[in-house]
Scaffold this motif. Structure first.
Motif, mmCIF file in Angstrom:
data_model
loop_
_atom_site.group_PDB
_atom_site.id
_atom_site.type_symbol
_atom_site.label_atom_id
_atom_site.label_comp_id
_atom_site.label_asym_id
_atom_site.label_seq_id
_atom_site.Cartn_x
_atom_site.Cartn_y
_atom_site.Cartn_z
ATOM 1 N N ALA A 50 -37.458 -10.148 55.259
ATOM 2 C CA ALA A 50 -37.806 -10.308 53.849
ATOM 3 C C ALA A 50 -37.979 -8.970 53.142
ATOM 4 O O ALA A 50 -37.834 -8.879 51.921
ATOM 5 C CB ALA A 50 -39.094 -11.120 53.710
ATOM 6 N N MET A 51 -38.301 -7.918 53.921
ATOM 7 C CA MET A 51 -38.550 -6.604 53.301
ATOM 8 C C MET A 51 -38.127 -5.493 54.256
ATOM 9 O O MET A 51 -38.370 -5.564 55.460
ATOM 10 C CB MET A 51 -40.037 -6.447 52.950
ATOM 11 C CG MET A 51 -40.365 -5.137 52.244
ATOM 12 S SD MET A 51 -42.147 -4.991 51.844
ATOM 13 C CE MET A 51 -42.290 -6.262 50.579
ATOM 14 N N LEU A 104 -45.016 -7.551 60.741
ATOM 15 C CA LEU A 104 -44.472 -6.222 61.016
ATOM 16 C C LEU A 104 -44.532 -5.948 62.512
ATOM 17 O O LEU A 104 -45.588 -6.109 63.131
ATOM 18 C CB LEU A 104 -45.272 -5.143 60.269
ATOM 19 C CG LEU A 104 -44.914 -3.684 60.586
ATOM 20 C CD1 LEU A 104 -43.503 -3.355 60.106
ATOM 21 C CD2 LEU A 104 -45.927 -2.733 59.960
ATOM 22 N N SER A 105 -43.419 -5.562 63.100
ATOM 23 C CA SER A 105 -43.369 -5.157 64.515
ATOM 24 C C SER A 105 -43.290 -3.645 64.590
ATOM 25 O O SER A 105 -42.696 -2.999 63.717
ATOM 26 C CB SER A 105 -42.153 -5.770 65.215
ATOM 27 O OG SER A 105 -42.226 -7.183 65.220
ATOM 28 N N GLY A 106 -43.873 -3.077 65.651
ATOM 29 C CA GLY A 106 -43.810 -1.638 65.799
ATOM 30 C C GLY A 106 -44.414 -1.185 67.113
ATOM 31 O O GLY A 106 -44.843 -2.005 67.937
ATOM 32 N N PRO A 107 -44.461 0.132 67.331
ATOM 33 C CA PRO A 107 -45.028 0.678 68.575
ATOM 34 C C PRO A 107 -46.499 0.304 68.729
ATOM 35 O O PRO A 107 -47.309 0.504 67.819
ATOM 36 C CB PRO A 107 -44.854 2.187 68.407
ATOM 37 C CG PRO A 107 -43.816 2.353 67.345
ATOM 38 C CD PRO A 107 -43.968 1.191 66.433
ATOM 39 N N ALA A 108 -46.849 -0.252 69.883
ATOM 40 C CA ALA A 108 -48.205 -0.764 70.089
ATOM 41 C C ALA A 108 -49.258 0.327 69.970
ATOM 42 O O ALA A 108 -50.302 0.136 69.338
ATOM 43 C CB ALA A 108 -48.293 -1.447 71.452
ATOM 44 N N HIS A 150 -40.161 -11.359 57.985
ATOM 45 C CA HIS A 150 -40.491 -10.090 58.635
ATOM 46 C C HIS A 150 -40.246 -8.871 57.738
ATOM 47 O O HIS A 150 -39.447 -8.917 56.801
ATOM 48 C CB HIS A 150 -39.680 -9.942 59.920
ATOM 49 C CG HIS A 150 -40.021 -10.955 60.958
ATOM 50 N ND1 HIS A 150 -40.896 -10.693 61.987
ATOM 51 C CD2 HIS A 150 -39.635 -12.254 61.105
ATOM 52 C CE1 HIS A 150 -41.014 -11.777 62.737
ATOM 53 N NE2 HIS A 150 -40.261 -12.746 62.218
ATOM 54 N N ILE A 151 -40.972 -7.803 58.116
ATOM 55 C CA ILE A 151 -40.765 -6.463 57.552
ATOM 56 C C ILE A 151 -40.112 -5.612 58.636
ATOM 57 O O ILE A 151 -40.542 -5.651 59.798
ATOM 58 C CB ILE A 151 -42.109 -5.800 57.179
ATOM 59 C CG1 ILE A 151 -42.938 -6.719 56.276
ATOM 60 C CG2 ILE A 151 -41.889 -4.437 56.531
ATOM 61 C CD1 ILE A 151 -44.404 -6.304 56.208
ATOM 62 N N ALA A 168 -47.700 -3.557 53.151
ATOM 63 C CA ALA A 168 -47.088 -4.850 52.830
ATOM 64 C C ALA A 168 -47.664 -5.955 53.704
ATOM 65 O O ALA A 168 -47.921 -7.069 53.223
ATOM 66 C CB ALA A 168 -45.569 -4.755 53.009
ATOM 67 N N ALA A 169 -47.870 -5.670 55.008
ATOM 68 C CA ALA A 169 -48.429 -6.691 55.900
ATOM 69 C C ALA A 169 -49.844 -7.066 55.488
ATOM 70 O O ALA A 169 -50.274 -8.216 55.665
ATOM 71 C CB ALA A 169 -48.418 -6.179 57.342
#
Length: 306
Positions: free
Chosen positions: A226-227, A246-250, A198-199, A238-239
């Protein structure tokens, strides 16, 4: 009046002094400030003692100002007018103002809130300027306290006794991976999620547990980071070129141009929507300019749901 300290004077005498010097008539001066003639006569005696001058003397057609009274009349009037202006409610005219507003923002709210805000201000307040900085540089409450920033936009704001907070909207997580990811296509299970590398996006220099990691731990899982990058655009880049997740706000991930072409997937973690808020210091709560800025931000957010 030379040598007399302001703190030693009954400032209630100044409106009476102004009335006497403007009207040159005790009865009319009394009516002007709403007191009786006898009260005004008593006040005039106090003023004469204070200035060591009669201020008004009898002339051929009534009372006239002495030389000292002539000197005082315009100065006292101007001073009282300035005080009255200072006590008037504040005013802010966005159409003519060239004020600069400082906003600290998460990079996700920069795209979802600040850019639409700038477009709205171009029509409503063409000379208003926005000065932007990223959250996480220093504690946001310290920056609000010092006046360095006017408002802060983002997530994870704690309660603070002198900081006001308004919920703007709630947003779930999503995940992004490159379109030709070798193991993920179209959907993502929790087992797949924890099996991948994951980032994370953070401006902290040390690796700290995030709310997502804490929730994974309650489910008996741990993900491999990983980053670590300081901003979402770097994470998206990067993704796009790795197999990292990468997880984040939808809302941000589904609308940000840098995410175009990536797979945006529902997040497998059963996490509820997280709050996106606006904060400001109590000092600016009733400031017309700060109130106007907050209203513009709220209007942008309301328009997002239409």
């Amino acid at each position: 009046m030379a040598g007399i300290r302001l703190t030693s004077i009954n400032l209630n005498l100044l409106p009476a002094l102004d009335a006497v010097l403007q009207e040159c008539h005790v009865t009319r001066a009394a009516a002007r400030i709403g007191v009786t003639q006898s009260a005004m006569s008593y006040t005039l005696r106090q003023l004469r003692d204070l200035f060591d001058d009669p201020l008004l003397v009898r002339g051929p057609h009534g009372m006239v100002r002495t030389a000292r009274g002539e000197e005082l009349a315009p100065r006292v009037r101007a001073a009282l007018e300035e005080v009255e202006r200072a006590l008037e409610p504040g005013h802010f005219d966005p159409a003519t103002s060239a004020r600069g507003f400082s906003i600290a923002t998460a990079d996700s709210t920069f795209f979802t809130v600040v850019l639409p805000l700038q477009q709205a201000l171009a029509a409503r307040a063409p000379n208003v300027r926005l000065r932007l900085s990223l959250l996480g540089l220093r504690p946001y409450e310290e920056r609000l306290e010092s006046g360095e920033i006017d408002v802060a936009l983002g997530m994870g704001f704690d309660d603070h006794p002198r900081v006001h907070r308004q919920l703007l909207y709630s947003e779930p997580y999503a995940c992004v991976v490159r379109p030709d990811h070798p193991r993920i296509q179209g959907s993502l299970t929790l087992e797949q999620f924890v099996a991948e590398r994951h980032i994370i996006v953070t401006r902290k220099t040390s690796r700290e547990s995030t709310p997502m990691d804490e929730q994974l731990a309650t489910l008996g899982h741990e993900r491999v980071i990983a980053m670590q990058v300081p901003a979402f655009p770097l994470g998206l880049a990067a993704a796009r070129t790795t197999d990292l997740v990468l997880s984040g706000p939808a809302r941000f991930l589904r609308t940000e141009p840098a995410a175009m072409g990536l797979q945006v997937l529902d997040h497998p973690l059963p996490a509820g929507p997280f709050p996106v808020s606006m904060t400001w210091h109590a000092r600016g709560d009733r400031d017309p300019a700060n109130q106007w800025l907050r209203a513009q931000i709220d209007a942008v957010v309301q328009g997002m749901s239409r």
